[in-house]
Design a protein around this motif. Sequence first.
Motif, PDB file in Angstrom:
ATOM      1  N   PHE A  72      -1.853 -12.406   5.565  1.00  0.00           N
ATOM      2  CA  PHE A  72      -1.433 -12.998   4.295  1.00  0.00           C
ATOM      3  C   PHE A  72      -2.533 -13.887   3.725  1.00  0.00           C
ATOM      4  O   PHE A  72      -3.348 -14.450   4.469  1.00  0.00           O
ATOM      5  CB  PHE A  72      -0.178 -13.864   4.471  1.00  0.00           C
ATOM      6  CG  PHE A  72       1.035 -13.123   4.942  1.00  0.00           C
ATOM      7  CD1 PHE A  72       1.972 -12.645   4.030  1.00  0.00           C
ATOM      8  CD2 PHE A  72       1.253 -12.903   6.295  1.00  0.00           C
ATOM      9  CE1 PHE A  72       3.094 -11.968   4.461  1.00  0.00           C
ATOM     10  CE2 PHE A  72       2.374 -12.234   6.730  1.00  0.00           C
ATOM     11  CZ  PHE A  72       3.300 -11.760   5.814  1.00  0.00           C
ATOM     12  N   ASP A  73      -2.495 -14.051   2.418  1.00  0.00           N
ATOM     13  CA  ASP A  73      -3.263 -15.095   1.750  1.00  0.00           C
ATOM     14  C   ASP A  73      -2.473 -16.394   1.899  1.00  0.00           C
ATOM     15  O   ASP A  73      -1.378 -16.523   1.341  1.00  0.00           O
ATOM     16  CB  ASP A  73      -3.447 -14.748   0.275  1.00  0.00           C
ATOM     17  CG  ASP A  73      -4.133 -15.857  -0.508  1.00  0.00           C
ATOM     18  OD1 ASP A  73      -4.487 -16.898   0.085  1.00  0.00           O
ATOM     19  OD2 ASP A  73      -4.289 -15.693  -1.738  1.00  0.00           O
TER      20      ASP A  73
ATOM     21  N   ARG B 217       0.835 -14.030  -0.440  1.00  0.00           N
ATOM     22  CA  ARG B 217       0.745 -12.608  -0.763  1.00  0.00           C
ATOM     23  C   ARG B 217       0.194 -11.837   0.430  1.00  0.00           C
ATOM     24  O   ARG B 217      -0.825 -12.214   1.008  1.00  0.00           O
ATOM     25  CB  ARG B 217      -0.165 -12.407  -1.975  1.00  0.00           C
ATOM     26  CG  ARG B 217      -0.272 -10.963  -2.445  1.00  0.00           C
ATOM     27  CD  ARG B 217      -1.187 -10.843  -3.650  1.00  0.00           C
ATOM     28  NE  ARG B 217      -2.564 -11.191  -3.330  1.00  0.00           N
ATOM     29  CZ  ARG B 217      -3.435 -10.342  -2.771  1.00  0.00           C
ATOM     30  NH1 ARG B 217      -3.055  -9.121  -2.450  1.00  0.00           N
ATOM     31  NH2 ARG B 217      -4.668 -10.723  -2.535  1.00  0.00           N
TER      32      ARG B 217
ATOM     33  N   TRP C 186       2.141  -8.807  -7.830  1.00  0.00           N
ATOM     34  CA  TRP C 186       2.917  -9.997  -7.426  1.00  0.00           C
ATOM     35  C   TRP C 186       3.020 -10.973  -8.570  1.00  0.00           C
ATOM     36  O   TRP C 186       3.661 -11.969  -8.524  1.00  0.00           O
ATOM     37  CB  TRP C 186       2.279 -10.660  -6.204  1.00  0.00           C
ATOM     38  CG  TRP C 186       0.897 -11.185  -6.445  1.00  0.00           C
ATOM     39  CD1 TRP C 186      -0.256 -10.481  -6.606  1.00  0.00           C
ATOM     40  CD2 TRP C 186       0.531 -12.561  -6.566  1.00  0.00           C
ATOM     41  NE1 TRP C 186      -1.323 -11.302  -6.815  1.00  0.00           N
ATOM     42  CE2 TRP C 186      -0.878 -12.593  -6.801  1.00  0.00           C
ATOM     43  CE3 TRP C 186       1.233 -13.763  -6.510  1.00  0.00           C
ATOM     44  CZ2 TRP C 186      -1.583 -13.797  -6.978  1.00  0.00           C
ATOM     45  CZ3 TRP C 186       0.531 -14.949  -6.684  1.00  0.00           C
ATOM     46  CH2 TRP C 186      -0.861 -14.972  -6.903  1.00  0.00           C
TER      47      TRP C 186
ATOM     48  N   THR D  59      -1.998  -9.214   2.347  1.00  0.00           N
ATOM     49  CA  THR D  59      -3.284  -8.609   1.994  1.00  0.00           C
ATOM     50  C   THR D  59      -3.615  -7.370   2.808  1.00  0.00           C
ATOM     51  O   THR D  59      -4.367  -6.515   2.344  1.00  0.00           O
ATOM     52  CB  THR D  59      -4.419  -9.624   2.169  1.00  0.00           C
ATOM     53  OG1 THR D  59      -4.474 -10.037   3.547  1.00  0.00           O
ATOM     54  CG2 THR D  59      -4.203 -10.839   1.277  1.00  0.00           C
TER      55      THR D  59
ATOM     56  N   TRP E  31      -0.195  -3.585  -5.286  1.00  0.00           N
ATOM     57  CA  TRP E  31       0.812  -4.529  -4.755  1.00  0.00           C
ATOM     58  C   TRP E  31       0.955  -5.693  -5.723  1.00  0.00           C
ATOM     59  O   TRP E  31       0.546  -6.820  -5.453  1.00  0.00           O
ATOM     60  CB  TRP E  31       0.382  -5.013  -3.366  1.00  0.00           C
ATOM     61  CG  TRP E  31       1.537  -5.533  -2.558  1.00  0.00           C
ATOM     62  CD1 TRP E  31       1.917  -6.825  -2.372  1.00  0.00           C
ATOM     63  CD2 TRP E  31       2.483  -4.752  -1.824  1.00  0.00           C
ATOM     64  NE1 TRP E  31       3.022  -6.911  -1.586  1.00  0.00           N
ATOM     65  CE2 TRP E  31       3.388  -5.653  -1.220  1.00  0.00           C
ATOM     66  CE3 TRP E  31       2.660  -3.379  -1.621  1.00  0.00           C
ATOM     67  CZ2 TRP E  31       4.448  -5.218  -0.429  1.00  0.00           C
ATOM     68  CZ3 TRP E  31       3.694  -2.951  -0.829  1.00  0.00           C
ATOM     69  CH2 TRP E  31       4.583  -3.864  -0.243  1.00  0.00           C
TER      70      TRP E  31
ATOM     71  N   ALA F  54      -3.302  -6.739  -7.991  1.00  0.00           N
ATOM     72  CA  ALA F  54      -3.620  -6.935  -6.579  1.00  0.00           C
ATOM     73  C   ALA F  54      -3.358  -5.653  -5.795  1.00  0.00           C
ATOM     74  O   ALA F  54      -2.589  -4.787  -6.213  1.00  0.00           O
ATOM     75  CB  ALA F  54      -2.786  -8.080  -6.010  1.00  0.00           C
TER      76      ALA F  54
ATOM     77  N   LEU G 134      -2.873  -3.970  -1.614  1.00  0.00           N
ATOM     78  CA  LEU G 134      -2.547  -4.193  -0.205  1.00  0.00           C
ATOM     79  C   LEU G 134      -3.266  -3.112   0.595  1.00  0.00           C
ATOM     80  O   LEU G 134      -3.084  -1.915   0.327  1.00  0.00           O
ATOM     81  CB  LEU G 134      -1.036  -4.105   0.007  1.00  0.00           C
ATOM     82  CG  LEU G 134      -0.514  -4.217   1.452  1.00  0.00           C
ATOM     83  CD1 LEU G 134      -0.802  -5.602   2.019  1.00  0.00           C
ATOM     84  CD2 LEU G 134       0.992  -3.935   1.482  1.00  0.00           C
TER      85      LEU G 134
ATOM     86  N   THR H 115      -1.093 -18.262  -1.308  1.00  0.00           N
ATOM     87  CA  THR H 115      -0.054 -17.695  -2.173  1.00  0.00           C
ATOM     88  C   THR H 115       1.083 -17.038  -1.414  1.00  0.00           C
ATOM     89  O   THR H 115       2.145 -16.781  -1.989  1.00  0.00           O
ATOM     90  CB  THR H 115      -0.658 -16.644  -3.117  1.00  0.00           C
ATOM     91  OG1 THR H 115      -1.159 -15.542  -2.341  1.00  0.00           O
ATOM     92  CG2 THR H 115      -1.778 -17.230  -3.955  1.00  0.00           C
TER      93      THR H 115
END
Length: 323
Positions: free
Chosen positions: A95-96, A101, A323, A103, A321, A5, A7, A99
């Motif tokens: 954020f997502d 996470r 995770w 973004t 990034w 992933a 960012l 999840t």
Amino acid sequence: MSNDATLLLVDKHVVDQLLLPSDVIAAVREAFDLHGQRAGRVFPVVREKLNKGGIFGIKSGDVGSQDLLGFKAAGFWPMNRTLGGEAHQATVLLFDPATGRPTCVIDGNAITTVRTAAAGALGLSLLARQESTVATVFGTGIQAKAQLAFALRTLPSLTHVNYVSLDREPREDFESLFADQCMLTCATNADDAVSQSDLIITATIGSGPLFDETALRAGTHLNCVGSDTRGKRELPVGVLDRARIVVDDLEQAREVGELQWAPHTPSIEMGDLITGRTHWLRAPTDISVFDMTGLALQDLTVARLIQRRATDLGLGVAVPWPW
């Protein structure tokens, strides 16, 4: 678990490129629409004074149907000016929601400035007399400049602008921005300027009332920006009693806006006007106030616009990034 992933980091220079006024107005209108439909949530605001002399705040929210989640961490550090920096600091994080996470991280200063000015423009288009010709602007900083720029776009009838600086002295940088768009006067007497005006814009640090209530004439509209923290105010006692009041969020306005000084005063939310839940019909003598404390949803819809456009154009920096 994914380890590939990224960012996306979007700095102020990229944000400045991507913030087109018409697009921001559309995004802010969508935020009000979502708020009016109760489709977007605004979480409780954090706004606290720091022992280092600054003010730190967090505005957050989500739109479940659009997978939009995030916050803006922002505040005011006046000592930054002695370091050659901007006193207002803001960062937006998206954020997502599935999840948690992160973004996208976006410099939030320009977003805050332009989305606030866009909200002001919507307020003028819906609440002010469209034939208004004279305005008074309190403040000469970044937000005052942005508010006036959007006001001149929104109300082409504005031909004369009084501006009130902190020391009542002319500001060349302020005048140079608008000299070819209107007649500018540095007002040495705030009450005289207000008494001549169809429109008042208050964009100061909110350290106290800016004019005498008796100077305000019938038919005037006020866009109030500076009250965004407990204890701040720009309007004198008595104005809210005379006015029809629109707020961006009622609970937030009662906590940190002008409405904190008169929390039981009848008011309506801008989102209800945008969605048609409430209708606005201005009488010629009405005094109206738009108490603008700033919605988290505005930050999120504008940030999403930046994220999408930066991604499409290959701008910003994507960093690993995992995770």
